[in-house]
Design a protein around this motif. Structure first.
Motif, PDB file in Angstrom:
ATOM      1  N   LEU A  97      60.091  55.493  45.554  1.00  0.00           N
ATOM      2  CA  LEU A  97      61.335  55.672  45.166  1.00  0.00           C
ATOM      3  C   LEU A  97      61.649  56.759  44.779  1.00  0.00           C
ATOM      4  O   LEU A  97      63.273  57.317  45.228  1.00  0.00           O
ATOM      5  CB  LEU A  97      62.368  54.176  44.407  1.00  0.00           C
ATOM      6  CG  LEU A  97      61.702  52.916  45.394  1.00  0.00           C
ATOM      7  CD1 LEU A  97      61.666  52.361  43.907  1.00  0.00           C
ATOM      8  CD2 LEU A  97      62.751  52.952  45.925  1.00  0.00           C
ATOM      9  N   ILE A 124      55.279  51.936  45.005  1.00  0.00           N
ATOM     10  CA  ILE A 124      56.915  51.897  44.156  1.00  0.00           C
ATOM     11  C   ILE A 124      57.498  52.843  43.791  1.00  0.00           C
ATOM     12  O   ILE A 124      58.642  53.404  44.775  1.00  0.00           O
ATOM     13  CB  ILE A 124      57.537  50.467  44.102  1.00  0.00           C
ATOM     14  CG1 ILE A 124      58.681  49.859  45.508  1.00  0.00           C
ATOM     15  CG2 ILE A 124      56.939  49.973  43.191  1.00  0.00           C
ATOM     16  CD1 ILE A 124      59.159  48.876  44.978  1.00  0.00           C
ATOM     17  N   ALA A 129      56.501  50.504  50.552  1.00  0.00           N
ATOM     18  CA  ALA A 129      56.002  49.772  49.158  1.00  0.00           C
ATOM     19  C   ALA A 129      55.283  47.993  49.700  1.00  0.00           C
ATOM     20  O   ALA A 129      54.098  47.737  49.640  1.00  0.00           O
ATOM     21  CB  ALA A 129      56.518  50.032  48.470  1.00  0.00           C
ATOM     22  N   ARG A 169      51.838  48.198  44.573  1.00  0.00           N
ATOM     23  CA  ARG A 169      52.941  48.006  43.162  1.00  0.00           C
ATOM     24  C   ARG A 169      53.340  49.358  42.575  1.00  0.00           C
ATOM     25  O   ARG A 169      53.931  50.113  42.574  1.00  0.00           O
ATOM     26  CB  ARG A 169      52.752  46.855  42.328  1.00  0.00           C
ATOM     27  CG  ARG A 169      52.453  45.687  42.943  1.00  0.00           C
ATOM     28  CD  ARG A 169      52.151  44.411  41.712  1.00  0.00           C
ATOM     29  NE  ARG A 169      52.398  43.647  42.176  1.00  0.00           N
ATOM     30  CZ  ARG A 169      53.124  42.248  41.489  1.00  0.00           C
ATOM     31  NH1 ARG A 169      53.516  43.109  41.030  1.00  0.00           N
ATOM     32  NH2 ARG A 169      53.327  41.422  42.289  1.00  0.00           N
ATOM     33  N   SER A 178      61.009  51.321  49.624  1.00  0.00           N
ATOM     34  CA  SER A 178      60.735  49.765  49.284  1.00  0.00           C
ATOM     35  C   SER A 178      59.939  48.945  50.858  1.00  0.00           C
ATOM     36  O   SER A 178      58.860  48.250  50.158  1.00  0.00           O
ATOM     37  CB  SER A 178      61.850  48.923  49.600  1.00  0.00           C
ATOM     38  OG  SER A 178      62.593  49.717  47.643  1.00  0.00           O
TER      39      SER A 178
END
Length: 186
Positions: A30, A26, A10, A23, A7
């Motif tokens: 993850l 992300i 990102a 965006r 995170s």
């Protein structure tokens, strides 16, 4: 930890590149983090996990140096990456740290303390920053500073500036003399 640092990566992409790219990155970040942990668990192979863990240690400083920030105080990203790298080193040298501290503290414990400094650096950065009007990368700033500062031997040394200041002789290149003139006029 893998999800947390994915995170952070990102968010850094949002700040340095653009919001759309950040965006969009992300979920892949993850998934890469969670997938590396799953692969480690089922295949008993740490190579992919290590890759996912160490890429931010090098990507964040590289992007911090090469890409211009949107906000001030972005040098805290370098501090955060440094703490993260230290945490990874402490994790890798767990038993050595345990022996070096005469069996008081393990590298694993130190890893968690160092990793806890990453959000601390991020909070300090978020608290003190504002929108940057002039967008220069750290590399461009360093180049600019090197161009504006005089090379060794060609300009006045600090000793020469002080000598000029105390002798009372005006020297246009002496910062100390220029500052003293402005103080006298005021």
């Amino acid at each position: 930890m893998t999800v947390g640092f994915a995170s952070v990566m990102a968010v850094f992409i949002i700040e340095r590149i653009d919001e759309t790219t950040g965006r969009a990155s992300i979920f892949p970040l993850l998934i890469a983090g969670a997938g590396s942990v799953a692969y480690w668990r089922f295949a008993n192979d740490l190579r992919i996990y290590a890759l996912v863990q160490f890429v931010p240690c090098f990507a964040i400083p590289a992007m911090a140096i090469l890409l211009p920030p949107k906000y001030s105080h972005s040098h805290y990203w370098l501090w955060a990456a440094g703490w993260y790298l230290l945490a990874k080193i402490q994790e890798a040298l767990d038993m050595k740290f345990y022996r070096w501290t005469h069996f008081l503290v393990s590298g694993h414990t130190l890893k968690h303390l160092s990793a806890a400094m990453v959000p601390v650096m991020t909070i300090i950065m978020l608290y003190s920053r504002n929108l940057r009007v002039e967008r220069l990368s750290l590399l461009d700033k360093w180049r600019q500073q090197m161009r504006t500062s005089s090379p060794r031997g060609s300009g006045d040394s600090l000793a020469q500036k002080w000598k000029s200041y105390w002798s009372g002789r005006p020297n246009s290149s002496s910062l100390l003399h220029d500052e003293s003139e402005s103080l006298v006029r005021a």
